[in-house]
Write an enzyme that holds these catalytic residues in place. Structure first.
Site, PDB file in Angstrom:
ATOM      1  N   LYS A   1      -7.784   9.427  23.077  1.00 58.59           N
ATOM      2  CA  LYS A   1      -7.201  10.788  22.704  1.00 58.59           C
ATOM      3  C   LYS A   1      -7.102  11.849  23.591  1.00 58.59           C
ATOM      4  O   LYS A   1      -6.252  12.837  23.460  1.00 58.59           O
ATOM      5  CB  LYS A   1      -8.527  11.463  21.753  1.00 58.59           C
ATOM      6  CG  LYS A   1      -8.615  10.826  20.312  1.00 58.59           C
ATOM      7  CD  LYS A   1      -7.427  11.072  19.682  1.00 58.59           C
ATOM      8  CE  LYS A   1      -7.211  10.195  18.476  1.00 58.59           C
ATOM      9  NZ  LYS A   1      -5.734  10.332  17.681  1.00 58.59           N
TER      10      LYS A   1
ATOM     11  N   ASN B   1       0.460  10.588  13.532  1.00 56.80           N
ATOM     12  CA  ASN B   1      -0.717  10.741  13.052  1.00 56.80           C
ATOM     13  C   ASN B   1      -1.779   9.372  12.874  1.00 56.80           C
ATOM     14  O   ASN B   1      -2.600   9.369  13.101  1.00 56.80           O
ATOM     15  CB  ASN B   1      -0.670  11.347  11.505  1.00 56.80           C
ATOM     16  CG  ASN B   1      -2.264  11.052  10.415  1.00 56.80           C
ATOM     17  OD1 ASN B   1      -3.056  11.719  10.816  1.00 56.80           O
ATOM     18  ND2 ASN B   1      -2.032   9.850   9.652  1.00 56.80           N
TER      19      ASN B   1
ATOM     20  N   ASP C   1       4.182  -1.087  12.413  1.00 53.66           N
ATOM     21  CA  ASP C   1       2.435  -1.730  12.879  1.00 53.66           C
ATOM     22  C   ASP C   1       2.617  -1.542  14.424  1.00 53.66           C
ATOM     23  O   ASP C   1       3.311  -1.802  15.206  1.00 53.66           O
ATOM     24  CB  ASP C   1       2.439  -3.059  12.489  1.00 53.66           C
ATOM     25  CG  ASP C   1       0.966  -3.660  13.296  1.00 53.66           C
ATOM     26  OD1 ASP C   1       0.166  -2.717  13.853  1.00 53.66           O
ATOM     27  OD2 ASP C   1       0.806  -4.964  13.031  1.00 53.66           O
TER      28      ASP C   1
ATOM     29  N   LYS D   1       0.957  -1.295  -0.176  1.00 56.98           N
ATOM     30  CA  LYS D   1      -0.004  -0.177   0.289  1.00 56.98           C
ATOM     31  C   LYS D   1       0.697   1.212   0.207  1.00 56.98           C
ATOM     32  O   LYS D   1       0.572   2.236  -0.640  1.00 56.98           O
ATOM     33  CB  LYS D   1      -0.759   0.165   1.254  1.00 56.98           C
ATOM     34  CG  LYS D   1      -2.305  -0.809   1.306  1.00 56.98           C
ATOM     35  CD  LYS D   1      -2.965  -0.058   2.275  1.00 56.98           C
ATOM     36  CE  LYS D   1      -3.853  -1.047   2.955  1.00 56.98           C
ATOM     37  NZ  LYS D   1      -4.616  -0.516   4.175  1.00 56.98           N
TER      38      LYS D   1
ATOM     39  N   TYR E   1     -12.010   5.347  21.947  1.00 54.14           N
ATOM     40  CA  TYR E   1     -11.245   6.333  21.174  1.00 54.14           C
ATOM     41  C   TYR E   1     -11.374   7.543  21.903  1.00 54.14           C
ATOM     42  O   TYR E   1     -10.109   8.174  21.900  1.00 54.14           O
ATOM     43  CB  TYR E   1     -12.053   6.817  19.874  1.00 54.14           C
ATOM     44  CG  TYR E   1     -11.526   7.506  19.058  1.00 54.14           C
ATOM     45  CD1 TYR E   1     -10.423   7.287  18.338  1.00 54.14           C
ATOM     46  CD2 TYR E   1     -12.153   8.882  18.967  1.00 54.14           C
ATOM     47  CE1 TYR E   1      -9.892   8.255  17.352  1.00 54.14           C
ATOM     48  CE2 TYR E   1     -11.547   9.670  17.847  1.00 54.14           C
ATOM     49  CZ  TYR E   1     -10.536   9.501  17.106  1.00 54.14           C
ATOM     50  OH  TYR E   1      -9.835  10.282  16.242  1.00 54.14           O
TER      51      TYR E   1
HETATM   52  N1  LIG Z   1     -11.304  11.763  10.349  1.00 58.76           N
HETATM   53  C1  LIG Z   1     -11.446  12.445  11.652  1.00 58.76           C
HETATM   54  O1  LIG Z   1     -12.634  13.040  11.619  1.00 58.76           O
HETATM   55  C2  LIG Z   1     -10.568  12.818  12.712  1.00 58.76           C
HETATM   56  C3  LIG Z   1     -10.945  13.814  13.749  1.00 58.76           C
HETATM   57  C4  LIG Z   1      -9.943  13.838  14.889  1.00 58.76           C
HETATM   58  C5  LIG Z   1      -8.855  13.298  14.840  1.00 58.76           C
HETATM   59  N2  LIG Z   1      -8.442  12.376  13.704  1.00 58.76           N
HETATM   60  C6  LIG Z   1      -7.217  11.672  13.930  1.00 58.76           C
HETATM   61  O2  LIG Z   1      -6.501  11.743  12.701  1.00 58.76           O
HETATM   62  C7  LIG Z   1      -5.506  10.567  12.599  1.00 58.76           C
HETATM   63  C8  LIG Z   1      -5.620  10.167  11.166  1.00 58.76           C
HETATM   64  O3  LIG Z   1      -7.076   9.697  10.889  1.00 58.76           O
HETATM   65  P1  LIG Z   1      -7.736   9.527   9.609  1.00 58.76           P
HETATM   66  O4  LIG Z   1      -8.979  10.396   9.752  1.00 58.76           O
HETATM   67  O5  LIG Z   1      -6.764   9.941   8.423  1.00 58.76           O
HETATM   68  O6  LIG Z   1      -8.043   8.146   9.451  1.00 58.76           O
HETATM   69  P2  LIG Z   1      -7.648   6.823   8.330  1.00 58.76           P
HETATM   70  O7  LIG Z   1      -7.905   7.335   7.015  1.00 58.76           O
HETATM   71  O8  LIG Z   1      -8.461   5.658   8.814  1.00 58.76           O
HETATM   72  O9  LIG Z   1      -6.293   6.745   8.619  1.00 58.76           O
HETATM   73  C9  LIG Z   1      -5.625   6.258   9.582  1.00 58.76           C
HETATM   74  C10 LIG Z   1      -4.151   5.913   9.374  1.00 58.76           C
HETATM   75  O10 LIG Z   1      -3.761   5.120  10.507  1.00 58.76           O
HETATM   76  C11 LIG Z   1      -3.188   4.134  10.028  1.00 58.76           C
HETATM   77  N3  LIG Z   1      -2.949   2.861  11.098  1.00 58.76           N
HETATM   78  C12 LIG Z   1      -4.094   2.341  11.785  1.00 58.76           C
HETATM   79  N4  LIG Z   1      -3.662   1.624  12.710  1.00 58.76           N
HETATM   80  C13 LIG Z   1      -2.416   1.219  12.694  1.00 58.76           C
HETATM   81  C14 LIG Z   1      -1.358   0.437  13.024  1.00 58.76           C
HETATM   82  N5  LIG Z   1      -1.616  -0.470  14.157  1.00 58.76           N
HETATM   83  N6  LIG Z   1      -0.300   0.588  12.698  1.00 58.76           N
HETATM   84  C15 LIG Z   1       0.250   1.660  11.737  1.00 58.76           C
HETATM   85  N7  LIG Z   1      -0.771   2.391  11.348  1.00 58.76           N
HETATM   86  C16 LIG Z   1      -2.026   2.432  11.699  1.00 58.76           C
HETATM   87  C17 LIG Z   1      -3.926   3.511   8.979  1.00 58.76           C
HETATM   88  O11 LIG Z   1      -3.024   2.568   8.118  1.00 58.76           O
HETATM   89  P3  LIG Z   1      -3.790   1.425   7.445  1.00 58.76           P
HETATM   90  O12 LIG Z   1      -4.086   2.226   6.031  1.00 58.76           O
HETATM   91  O13 LIG Z   1      -3.076   0.269   7.342  1.00 58.76           O
HETATM   92  O14 LIG Z   1      -5.037   0.958   8.002  1.00 58.76           O
HETATM   93  C18 LIG Z   1      -4.225   4.892   8.217  1.00 58.76           C
HETATM   94  O15 LIG Z   1      -2.824   5.431   7.563  1.00 58.76           O
HETATM   95  C19 LIG Z   1      -5.970   9.745  13.694  1.00 58.76           C
HETATM   96  O16 LIG Z   1      -5.065   9.716  14.781  1.00 58.76           O
HETATM   97  C20 LIG Z   1      -7.320  10.249  14.130  1.00 58.76           C
HETATM   98  O17 LIG Z   1      -7.735   9.640  15.433  1.00 58.76           O
HETATM   99  C21 LIG Z   1      -9.512  12.209  12.785  1.00 58.76           C
END
Ligand SMILES: NC(=O)c1ccc[n+]([C@@H]2O[C@H](COP(=O)([O-])OP(=O)(O)OC[C@H]3O[C@@H](n4cnc5c(N)ncnc54)[C@H](OP(=O)(O)O)[C@@H]3O)[C@@H](O)[C@H]2O)c1
Length: 294
Positions: free
Chosen positions: A204, A114, A88, A61, A200
Site C-alpha cells: 500500500k 480497487n 486476473d 461471479k 500488505y
Molecule cells: N476493507 C478494508 O478495510 C480496506 C481498507 C483499506 C483499503 N482497502 C482496499 O480496498 C480494496 C478493496 O478491498 P475490499 O475490502 O473490498 O476487499 P474484498 O472484498 O476482498 O475485495 C477485493 C476485490 O479484489 C479482487 N481481486 C483480488 N485479487 C485479484 C486478482 N488477482 N485479480 C483480479 N481481482 C482480484 C477480488 O476478486 P475475487 O472476488 O475474485 O477474489 C475482489 O473483487 C483493496 O485494494 C483493499 O486493499 C480495504
C-alpha cells in the site's frame, strides 16, 4: 496518519454520501464483484453513471454481480449499462487483454483501481511476490496501459478523466527498509526474509509512492498540461472479505480491530466515489474520509 487519528476517523467520522452528478460518464472498476468495489458501482449507478465496466477474475461471479447490481438499484436511477471483462492481476497477459478491451470503449471518464489482496502465504506471480504483483506492479501496468483511452477522453473545457487508486491508511505501518537495497524488489522477493504480516502495508505504501510518481510524470493539471487526474485514497477500515484468510496473531488482531472499528463497505465506498468526483486539487494527492488529507 497516527494511530489516534485513525481511531478518531473510524469512530467519529462518517464520510458524506457524494452528491456529484455523473450523468453520461463511463467508469471502469477493478475488483467490482464484491466489497468496496461493488458498493462503489452501486453508488455510481445512483449518481447517474451511464456505463460501468467491472474487471472480474470469474465471469460467472461477474454475471451474478451484474444482476445483483441491477436488482439492488431497481428503477430509482437513470439506466446504467453494466458490463464486465475478465481480469486476473496475477497475470500480465490478462492485464494486457483487459486494457485492450477497455481501449475499445472509446471513452472512459474514471478508472477505480480497487482490486487488491492481503495474504500471509509467500508465492510468486509474474516473478514478484503475489501481493506486490496484484496490488502494485499489475495495478500500475494497468494504469499505464489505460492512459491512452483516458487521454482520448479529455474534453476541451469538459471534465477531466480520473485515475483513482484504492490504497490504505495502513501504509504508515511500513518503513520499507528494503528501500535502501540496491534492488528493492529483489529484496522483497527473498522468501527467507519476507515478513508476510507486513507485506500488505508495504504494497500500500508502494501504491502511494507510485501514484505520486505517475501523477508527477503526467504533469501539473493546474498548469493546463495533461488533464488526467491521478489520486489515491483510503476507504478506512471496512467490513469486507479482505481479511478472511488471515491467521495467527496478525489475523486475530486484525479481526478484533475490524470488529471494534470497521465501517460498512457502503460507507467506505463513499470515499472511492469521492476520489472519482475530486478535481485537480487532488492530483498526486492522498485522500482520507473523502477529502484530500496529505
Ligand atoms: N476493507 C478494508 O478495510 C480496506 C481498507 C483499506 C483499503 N482497502 C482496499 O480496498 C480494496 C478493496 O478491498 P475490499 O475490502 O473490498 O476487499 P474484498 O472484498 O476482498 O475485495 C477485493 C476485490 O479484489 C479482487 N481481486 C483480488 N485479487 C485479484 C486478482 N488477482 N485479480 C483480479 N481481482 C482480484 C477480488 O476478486 P475475487 O472476488 O475474485 O477474489 C475482489 O473483487 C483493496 O485494494 C483493499 O486493499 C480495504
Amino acid at each position: 496518519m497516527s494511530l489516534l487519528s485513525f481511531i478518531h476517523s473510524q469512530l467519529f467520522v462518517e464520510p458524506p454520501i457524494p452528491d456529484h452528478d455523473f450523468t453520461g460518464q463511463t467508469f471502469v472498476i477493478t475488483g467490482g464483484n464484491t466489497g468496496l468495489g461493488f458498493e462503489a458501482a452501486r453508488l455510481l449507478m445512483r449518481l447517474n453513471a451511464s456505463r460501468i465496466i467491472l474487471g472480474v477474475r470469474s465471469l460467472e461471479k461477474g454475471a451474478e454481480t451484474i444482476s445483483r447490481l441491477k436488482s439492488s438499484i431497481g428503477h430509482t436511477s437513470a439506466p446504467c449499462s453494466l458490463d464486465m471483462f475478465e481480469l486476473d492481476l496475477e497475470s500480465y497477459s490478462s492485464v494486457q487483454m483487459f486494457a485492450k478491451s477497455v481501449g475499445t470503449l472509446g471513452r472512459v471518464d474514471g478508472v477505480l483501481l480497487n482490486a487488491g489482496k492481503v495474504t500471509q502465504k509467500f508465492y510468486l506471480a509474474e516473478g514478484n511476490e503475489s501481493t506486490l504483483t496484484v496490488n502494485v506492479t499489475a495495478t500500475f501496468l494497468l494504469a499505464i496501459l489505460l492512459l491512452p483511452v483516458l487521454r482520448q477522453s479529455v474534453t476541451e473545457g469538459g471534465s477531466s478523466p480520473r485515475l483513482s487508486i484504492v490504497s490504505s491508511d495502513r501504509h504508515v505501518e511500513s518503513k520499507l527498509p528494503e528501500w535502501k537495497k540496491s534492488n528493492t524488489f529483489a529484496a522483497l522477493n527473498d522468501s527467507s526474509r519476507a515478513v508476510m504480516d507486513k507485506r500488505y502495508h508495504v504494497s500500500k505504501l508502494l501504491q502511494i509512492l507510485m501514484g505520486r510518481t505517475l501523477a508527477q510524470k503526467l504533469g501539473d493539471v493546474q498548469q493546463g498540461g495533461n488533464q488526467i487526474i491521478v489520486n489515491m485514497m483510503t476507504p478506512g477500515m471496512c467490513k469486507s472479505g479482505l481479511i478472511k484468510n488471515l491467521r495467527g496473531l496478525f489475523g486475530a488482531q486484525t479481526a478484533v480491530m475490524s470488529r471494534l472499528l470497521a465501517r460498512s463497505t457502503e460507507v467506505g465506498a463513499r470515499t472511492l466515489v469521492a476520489a472519482l468526483a475530486q478535481g485537480a486539487e487532488s492530483h498526486g494527492k492522498y485522500m482520507n474520509d473523502g477529502r484530500v488529507q496529505e
